[in-house]
Design a protein around this motif. Structure first.
Motif, PDB file in Angstrom:
ATOM      1  N   ALA A 160      -7.033  11.339  23.561  1.00 18.35           N
ATOM      2  CA  ALA A 160      -6.794  10.067  24.710  1.00 18.35           C
ATOM      3  C   ALA A 160      -6.219   9.131  24.117  1.00 18.35           C
ATOM      4  N   LEU A 161      -4.939   8.741  24.587  1.00 20.06           N
ATOM      5  CA  LEU A 161      -4.003   8.084  24.047  1.00 20.06           C
ATOM      6  C   LEU A 161      -3.348   6.649  24.670  1.00 20.06           C
ATOM      7  N   ASN A 162      -3.374   5.315  23.928  1.00 25.51           N
ATOM      8  CA  ASN A 162      -2.897   4.357  24.640  1.00 25.51           C
ATOM      9  C   ASN A 162      -1.729   4.084  23.960  1.00 25.51           C
ATOM     10  N   TYR A 163      -0.604   3.806  24.663  1.00 29.02           N
ATOM     11  CA  TYR A 163       0.632   3.894  24.093  1.00 29.02           C
ATOM     12  C   TYR A 163       1.605   2.847  24.829  1.00 29.02           C
ATOM     13  N   VAL A 164       2.775   2.397  23.989  1.00 27.00           N
ATOM     14  CA  VAL A 164       3.936   2.045  24.614  1.00 27.00           C
ATOM     15  C   VAL A 164       4.966   2.529  23.950  1.00 27.00           C
ATOM     16  N   ASP A 165       5.795   3.096  24.902  1.00 30.27           N
ATOM     17  CA  ASP A 165       7.215   3.739  24.822  1.00 30.27           C
ATOM     18  C   ASP A 165       8.079   2.767  23.734  1.00 30.27           C
ATOM     19  N   ASP A 166       8.503   3.090  22.939  1.00 29.03           N
ATOM     20  CA  ASP A 166       9.603   2.537  22.053  1.00 29.03           C
ATOM     21  C   ASP A 166      10.329   3.546  21.286  1.00 29.03           C
ATOM     22  N   ALA A 167      11.458   3.099  20.920  1.00 28.01           N
ATOM     23  CA  ALA A 167      12.518   3.743  20.191  1.00 28.01           C
ATOM     24  C   ALA A 167      11.813   4.713  18.960  1.00 28.01           C
ATOM     25  N   ALA A 168      10.552   3.829  18.373  1.00 23.30           N
ATOM     26  CA  ALA A 168      10.220   4.546  17.147  1.00 23.30           C
ATOM     27  C   ALA A 168       9.394   5.741  17.315  1.00 23.30           C
ATOM     28  N   LEU A 169       8.587   5.473  18.462  1.00 13.76           N
ATOM     29  CA  LEU A 169       7.396   6.447  18.777  1.00 13.76           C
ATOM     30  C   LEU A 169       7.382   6.705  20.110  1.00 13.76           C
ATOM     31  N   SER A 170       8.013   7.585  20.849  1.00 13.88           N
ATOM     32  CA  SER A 170       7.851   7.652  22.259  1.00 13.88           C
ATOM     33  C   SER A 170       6.413   8.592  22.626  1.00 13.88           C
ATOM     34  N   MET A 171       5.873   8.555  23.627  1.00 15.28           N
ATOM     35  CA  MET A 171       4.668   9.392  24.081  1.00 15.28           C
ATOM     36  C   MET A 171       4.979  10.783  23.809  1.00 15.28           C
ATOM     37  N   ALA A 172       6.237  11.386  23.970  1.00 18.64           N
ATOM     38  CA  ALA A 172       6.551  12.804  23.747  1.00 18.64           C
ATOM     39  C   ALA A 172       6.701  13.166  22.243  1.00 18.64           C
ATOM     40  N   GLU A 173       7.125  12.069  21.527  1.00 14.17           N
ATOM     41  CA  GLU A 173       7.106  12.392  20.094  1.00 14.17           C
ATOM     42  C   GLU A 173       5.654  12.199  19.369  1.00 14.17           C
ATOM     43  N   ALA A 174       4.830  11.432  19.979  1.00 15.38           N
ATOM     44  CA  ALA A 174       3.559  11.287  19.725  1.00 15.38           C
ATOM     45  C   ALA A 174       2.638  12.644  19.945  1.00 15.38           C
ATOM     46  N   ILE A 175       2.909  12.965  20.802  1.00 14.69           N
ATOM     47  CA  ILE A 175       2.220  14.653  21.292  1.00 14.69           C
ATOM     48  C   ILE A 175       2.996  15.385  20.385  1.00 14.69           C
ATOM     49  N   GLN A 176       4.219  15.514  20.062  1.00 10.95           N
ATOM     50  CA  GLN A 176       4.750  16.393  19.174  1.00 10.95           C
ATOM     51  C   GLN A 176       4.020  16.356  17.752  1.00 10.95           C
ATOM     52  N   ARG A 177       4.045  15.160  17.101  1.00  4.94           N
ATOM     53  CA  ARG A 177       3.241  14.872  15.846  1.00  4.94           C
ATOM     54  C   ARG A 177       1.832  15.450  16.078  1.00  4.94           C
ATOM     55  N   LEU A 178       1.184  15.177  16.952  1.00  6.51           N
ATOM     56  CA  LEU A 178      -0.162  15.742  16.957  1.00  6.51           C
ATOM     57  C   LEU A 178      -0.336  17.227  16.912  1.00  6.51           C
ATOM     58  N   VAL A 179       0.553  17.994  17.799  1.00  7.51           N
ATOM     59  CA  VAL A 179       0.425  19.186  17.848  1.00  7.51           C
ATOM     60  C   VAL A 179       0.955  19.979  16.559  1.00  7.51           C
ATOM     61  N   LYS A 180       1.846  19.224  15.755  1.00 11.51           N
ATOM     62  CA  LYS A 180       2.320  19.663  14.570  1.00 11.51           C
ATOM     63  C   LYS A 180       1.117  19.651  13.483  1.00 11.51           C
ATOM     64  N   GLU A 181       0.411  18.611  13.559  1.00  8.38           N
ATOM     65  CA  GLU A 181      -0.565  18.405  12.608  1.00  8.38           C
ATOM     66  C   GLU A 181      -1.718  19.376  12.677  1.00  8.38           C
ATOM     67  N   VAL A 182      -2.058  19.531  14.006  1.00 11.31           N
ATOM     68  CA  VAL A 182      -3.246  20.660  14.480  1.00 11.31           C
ATOM     69  C   VAL A 182      -2.878  21.998  14.239  1.00 11.31           C
ATOM     70  N   PHE A 183      -1.699  22.616  14.840  1.00 11.44           N
ATOM     71  CA  PHE A 183      -1.273  23.738  14.929  1.00 11.44           C
ATOM     72  C   PHE A 183      -0.312  24.342  13.800  1.00 11.44           C
ATOM     73  N   ALA A 227      -2.128  24.722  26.959  1.00 14.45           N
ATOM     74  CA  ALA A 227      -1.797  23.173  27.100  1.00 14.45           C
ATOM     75  C   ALA A 227      -1.870  22.447  28.392  1.00 14.45           C
ATOM     76  N   HIS A 228      -2.460  21.321  28.567  1.00 15.86           N
ATOM     77  CA  HIS A 228      -2.463  20.630  29.797  1.00 15.86           C
ATOM     78  C   HIS A 228      -2.289  18.867  29.413  1.00 15.86           C
ATOM     79  N   SER A 229      -1.403  18.244  29.891  1.00 18.35           N
ATOM     80  CA  SER A 229      -1.551  16.873  29.734  1.00 18.35           C
ATOM     81  C   SER A 229      -1.353  15.947  31.028  1.00 18.35           C
ATOM     82  N   GLY A 230      -1.531  14.762  31.031  1.00 16.72           N
ATOM     83  CA  GLY A 230      -1.310  13.978  32.014  1.00 16.72           C
ATOM     84  C   GLY A 230      -1.445  12.640  31.647  1.00 16.72           C
ATOM     85  N   GLY A 231      -0.904  11.684  32.624  1.00 16.64           N
ATOM     86  CA  GLY A 231      -1.409  10.235  32.384  1.00 16.64           C
ATOM     87  C   GLY A 231      -0.535   9.304  33.254  1.00 16.64           C
ATOM     88  N   MET A 232      -0.576   7.993  32.920  1.00 18.15           N
ATOM     89  CA  MET A 232       0.093   6.979  33.684  1.00 18.15           C
ATOM     90  C   MET A 232       0.540   6.035  32.534  1.00 18.15           C
TER      91      MET A 232
END
Length: 75
Positions: free
Chosen positions: A40-63, A15-20
């Motif tokens: 490639a993701l556009n996001y706003v961190d909030d209590a319901a879905l943080s960037m880390a949570e979004a990545i974890q969900r994508l990884v779960k879906e695929v792998f 894996a590799h990731s990055g952003g601002m």
């Protein structure tokens, strides 16, 4: 690049990731390249879905071969 455990039944991924603020790019793959994830993701961190949570969900879906649970609205 990082080698990491994708969790129960997910196996090892490269894996590799990055952003601002507001933007992120990530790529994950099984070691042999048979199952890739690039996003490639556009996001706003909030209590319901943080960037880390979004990545974890994508990884779960695929792998993990199954659907991730839907995000729940913040109270």
């Amino acid at each position: 690049m990082f080698v990491q455990d994708a969790g129960e039944n997910g196996g090892t991924v490269i894996a590799h990731s990055g952003g601002m603020a507001g933007h992120a790019a990530l790529t994950y793959s099984t070691p042999g390249g048979g199952r890739p994830l690039t996003a490639a993701l556009n996001y706003v961190d909030d209590a319901a879905l943080s960037m880390a949570e979004a990545i974890q969900r994508l990884v779960k879906e695929v792998f993990h071969g199954g659907r991730a649970e839907p995000a729940q609205p913040a109270d």
